[in-house]
Scaffold this motif. Structure first.
Motif, mmCIF file in Angstrom:
data_model
loop_
_atom_site.group_PDB
_atom_site.id
_atom_site.type_symbol
_atom_site.label_atom_id
_atom_site.label_comp_id
_atom_site.label_asym_id
_atom_site.label_seq_id
_atom_site.Cartn_x
_atom_site.Cartn_y
_atom_site.Cartn_z
ATOM 1 N N GLY A 1 9.879 4.472 2.348
ATOM 2 C CA GLY A 1 8.846 3.636 2.764
ATOM 3 C C GLY A 1 7.677 4.126 3.297
ATOM 4 O O GLY A 1 6.669 3.700 3.430
ATOM 5 N N THR A 2 7.626 5.572 3.813
ATOM 6 C CA THR A 2 6.450 6.238 4.588
ATOM 7 C C THR A 2 5.783 6.731 3.242
ATOM 8 O O THR A 2 6.235 7.356 2.367
ATOM 9 C CB THR A 2 6.711 7.070 5.416
ATOM 10 O OG1 THR A 2 7.590 6.621 6.389
ATOM 11 C CG2 THR A 2 5.883 7.779 5.996
ATOM 12 N N GLU B 1 3.744 -3.099 -0.822
ATOM 13 C CA GLU B 1 2.396 -3.853 -0.531
ATOM 14 C C GLU B 1 1.107 -3.454 -0.962
ATOM 15 O O GLU B 1 0.317 -4.554 -0.825
ATOM 16 C CB GLU B 1 2.647 -3.800 1.141
ATOM 17 C CG GLU B 1 2.194 -2.354 1.521
ATOM 18 C CD GLU B 1 2.300 -2.198 2.969
ATOM 19 O OE1 GLU B 1 2.713 -2.971 3.740
ATOM 20 O OE2 GLU B 1 1.870 -0.954 3.582
ATOM 21 N N SER C 1 12.347 -3.671 4.923
ATOM 22 C CA SER C 1 11.048 -3.554 5.200
ATOM 23 C C SER C 1 10.655 -2.568 4.572
ATOM 24 O O SER C 1 9.436 -2.146 4.251
ATOM 25 C CB SER C 1 10.802 -3.359 6.757
ATOM 26 O OG SER C 1 11.834 -2.452 7.145
ATOM 27 N N SER C 2 11.428 -1.293 4.132
ATOM 28 C CA SER C 2 11.022 -0.145 3.695
ATOM 29 C C SER C 2 10.460 -0.460 2.323
ATOM 30 O O SER C 2 9.563 -0.209 1.500
ATOM 31 C CB SER C 2 12.076 0.978 3.479
ATOM 32 O OG SER C 2 12.420 1.300 4.745
ATOM 33 N N HIS D 1 7.093 -2.199 2.420
ATOM 34 C CA HIS D 1 6.029 -1.375 2.685
ATOM 35 C C HIS D 1 5.822 -0.703 1.238
ATOM 36 O O HIS D 1 4.380 -0.240 1.098
ATOM 37 C CB HIS D 1 6.384 -0.270 3.601
ATOM 38 C CG HIS D 1 5.141 0.746 3.995
ATOM 39 N ND1 HIS D 1 4.304 0.438 4.650
ATOM 40 C CD2 HIS D 1 5.358 1.974 3.860
ATOM 41 C CE1 HIS D 1 3.537 1.337 4.681
ATOM 42 N NE2 HIS D 1 4.263 2.225 4.347
#
Length: 690
Positions: free
Chosen positions: A619-620, A254, A247-248, A251
């Motif tokens: 990913g943040t 994306e 998921s990181s 993200h």
């Protein structure tokens, strides 16, 4: 090569830079007008059903969203001046010889193009034209931006034999631009070898073996955008999907497709694709390897069909006052014929009552009756027929079947005879199976088995195109799961064999493509790097003989002396040295990633907090307040940072189950930097680094 004045300097002559700024302003105004036109559409009087009205409304909303003007994103990044006129069809309605190349098509009130979509045929020479093959291009102009403002331009006169090839300063500046926030598109910097992959035909599957920094992920995403442009109607019906490792990573990437105007591309990890059961357990490396082996497909096929039994009694069907008898041997022939056809278990189970009913109808006709299709349907629903079908071809619940297989040693032995050894069977069995599907200790590998079983029962719907990134880490069974999602479509497979860090990592692309069901795929190799500096990639490539001896070392177009520093310190000085390296990186513009062995992350988090350095999870999105990301080595793959501080390479290697996997994990960590890498260590470096 002529280059326009740098920001702040006055351009020469008739101020061509101002003319380009005027065109940018006019283009933005035209884009706003296009959006306003879409917003003003009145759909209240549209005839048709409410369904068609809803579909039309959604299409209009998507159109409005696609026409959004991103203030800090250049509307166009290049210009082509052709020697001769281009046909109106290729020029998307344009009548001149000059075309501005950008992320989307923009036209004026009269319909004439002001910006041409980078995917249009007339835009292709922007990426492919050269002095040896100018493709009728007289001049190629690149634009430089600061924020959303056009600040410089640079010309290549491809038709002038007196000019010599020199490196593009604006191209280099765009490639080296600081990495703040999610991954950006590379539409302004696509190279000829990348463009060939991006524009390849939709009918075939392409596998891209790409060394770190070669842009393989970006190429895959831009290929999706191109295919949606060239085959929009086809892919709108069948769908597209991007599959990433975690998921990181998803993200991180994306925003690339939305920036290119594509809003309807699904993204998922393999585990999200096979989410039939709740994963709450974890396999050993040995168990996961066996469960991920392609041989499990045959074990599951046997398990699904294990309940099929031949009838031992004739079938008697009551219709009114008459009874019709189907002999045991005829009923058995029907079951055997369906079994031999190898069609989906569920489809065969649905066909069986109709086959039986048809045989009964033949008996009726022989008895002087004239039954029709309605009678056959009624016979197929007859209680006696339904009971016979259930006895011969019992329904299968995929999750329950896999639960039984992994918890019942005798059943597993029967299904795996001649396929798995006794030792392998013992490895895959659950030590403490739950009593039900809900309480079972499902693992990630088990979920893939359930997905395979589900497909054996009922066919998995296929999409038009699937992009599979970091593909080298998938097991054969995971490849099969992804392959089912594009069985009638095509795929773009992206990866690097040198970065395979799972115990079941693929050994060759031929093997991987076989399991994916795409044996005829074309394999392209990208070895020219644009992201990682030459000094860094050369250092990391010292590991290749140990981790991927068949791969050629990558090279880089970016020579940045001083981009690699290696500091050995005493054990007690390690923590202060890591903090100091992070502070030094943060003094520069851009993002910083501190990469370390997973076991060190908690301690490093406390260290950074004590030092007053705010940090983010992988990913943040970074911000002005926090530009440092603390990255476990296991999550570093696919991510990139302007500056990387790598703590204790030996610990990264030791954190993996074997030396080769550890060295591959280290190779990944060493190649995440765009501008600079600082290696800080107290333990000796792995011998493979020289």
């Amino acid at each position: 090569m002529h280059t326009a004045a740098s920001p702040g300097a006055a351009p020469l002559g008739a101020d061509p830079l101002q003319l380009e700024r005027d065109h940018l302003a006019s283009s933005r105004a035209a884009l706003r007008a296009m959006r306003e036109d879409a917003e003003s559409l009145d759909l209240r009087d549209v005839t048709g059903t409410w369904v068609s009205a809803a579909v039309l409304q959604r299409q209009v909303e998507q159109r409005i969203a696609a026409l959004a003007d991103m203030a800090h994103t250049p509307l166009f990044f290049g210009r082509l001046d052709y020697l001769h006129a281009i046909s109106e069809e290729l020029a998307e309605g344009g009548k001149g010889e000059r075309f501005y190349i950008g992320r989307r098509h923009v036209h004026d009130a009269g319909g004439d193009p002001m910006v041409i979509d980078w995917r249009a045929p007339v835009s292709q020479p922007f990426y492919r034209a050269s002095r040896t093959e100018p493709l009728d291009v007289e001049k190629r102009r690149r634009f430089g931006y600061t924020g959303g403002e056009l600040t410089a331009y640079e010309d290549e006169n491809l038709s002038d034999p007196a000019e010599t090839d020199t490196a593009s300063a604006l191209l280099a500046a765009e490639i080296e631009k600081p990495r703040v926030g999610p991954m950006r598109d590379i539409v302004a910097t696509i190279q000829p070898e990348q463009d060939e992959i991006v524009r390849a035909e939709i009918g075939g599957t392409i596998c891209v073996q790409g060394a770190p920094g070669t842009g393989k992920t970006a190429v895959g995403l831009h290929r999706v955008a191109y295919l949606l442009y060239a085959h929009r109607e086809r892919l709108a019906k069948s769908g597209t999907l991007v599959v990433g490792p975690n998921s990181s990573f998803l993200h991180y990437i994306e925003q690339v497709l939305p920036a290119l105007g594509e809003l309807d591309v699904a993204q998922a990890t393999v585990q999200e694709l096979v989410k039939h059961v709740e994963v709450r357990g974890e396999d050993s490396a040995e168990a996961a390897s066996v469960k991920g082996d392609a041989r499990m497909a045959e074990v599951l096929r046997r398990a699904v069909r294990s309940g099929i039994t031949l009838p031992t009694e004739p079938l008697v069907v009551q219709r009114g006052s008459r009874r019709w008898r189907l002999p045991t041997y005829e009923l058995a022939e029907i079951v055997e014929e369906l079994t031999s056809r190898e069609i989906r278990y569920g489809a065969a189970g649905e066909a069986l009552p109709q086959r039986i009913a048809h045989a009964v109808l033949l008996k009726m006709e022989q008895g002087g009756e004239a039954p029709d299709d309605r009678v056959q349907d009624a016979v197929a629903r007859n209680p006696q027929v339904k009971a016979a079908v259930k006895a011969c071809w019992p329904p299968v619940d995929p999750a329950k079947l896999v639960h039984r297989l992994l918890s019942d040693a005798a059943f597993l032995a029967a299904c795996a005879e001649g396929i798995l050894t006794e030792e392998e069977q013992a490895v895959v069995l659950w030590p403490k199976p739950g009593r039900s599907v809900r309480t079972a200790p499902w693992t990630a590998a088990d979920a893939v088995l359930v997905d395979e079983t589900t497909d054996l029962v009922r066919r998995t719907p296929s999409l038009g195109h699937v992009v599979l990134d970091e593909a080298q880490d998938l097991s054969p069974m995971q490849y099969r799961a992804v392959g089912r999602r594009c069985s009638t479509g095509s795929a773009t497979v992206l990866g690097d064999l040198a970065q395979g860090t799972t115990p079941w990592a693929t050994g060759s692309w031929a093997e991987a493509l076989h399991h994916l069901g795409k044996e005829g795929a074309h394999v392209e190799e990208l070895t020219k790097g644009f992201r990682v500096p030459e000094e860094v990639i050369a250092y990391a490539s010292r590991l290749l003989p140990a981790i991927a001896p068949g791969l050629a070392p990558a090279t880089s177009v970016r020579d940045a002396p001083g981009s690699l520093t290696i500091a050995r310190v005493s054990p007690e000085a390690l923590d202060p040295a890591v903090v100091e390296a992070c502070r030094a990186a943060l003094e520069r513009e851009g993002s910083t990633g501190l990469i370390a062995a997973d076991a060190r992350i908690d301690a490093l988090g406390e260290l950074l907090t004590e030092a007053g350095l705010p940090f983010l999870d992988p990913g943040t999105e970074t911000s002005a307040e926090a530009r440092l990301t603390l990255v476990p080595a296991s999550l570093a793959k696919g991510l990139e940072y302007d500056y990387v501080v790598l703590e204790e390479p030996a610990a990264v290697v030791a954190g993996e189950p074997d030396l080769r996997t550890g060295l591959r994990r280290l190779y990944v960590a060493l190649t995440r930097a765009v501008s600079g890498l600082a290696v800080v260590h107290a333990e000796p470096l792995p011998a493979e680094l020289g």
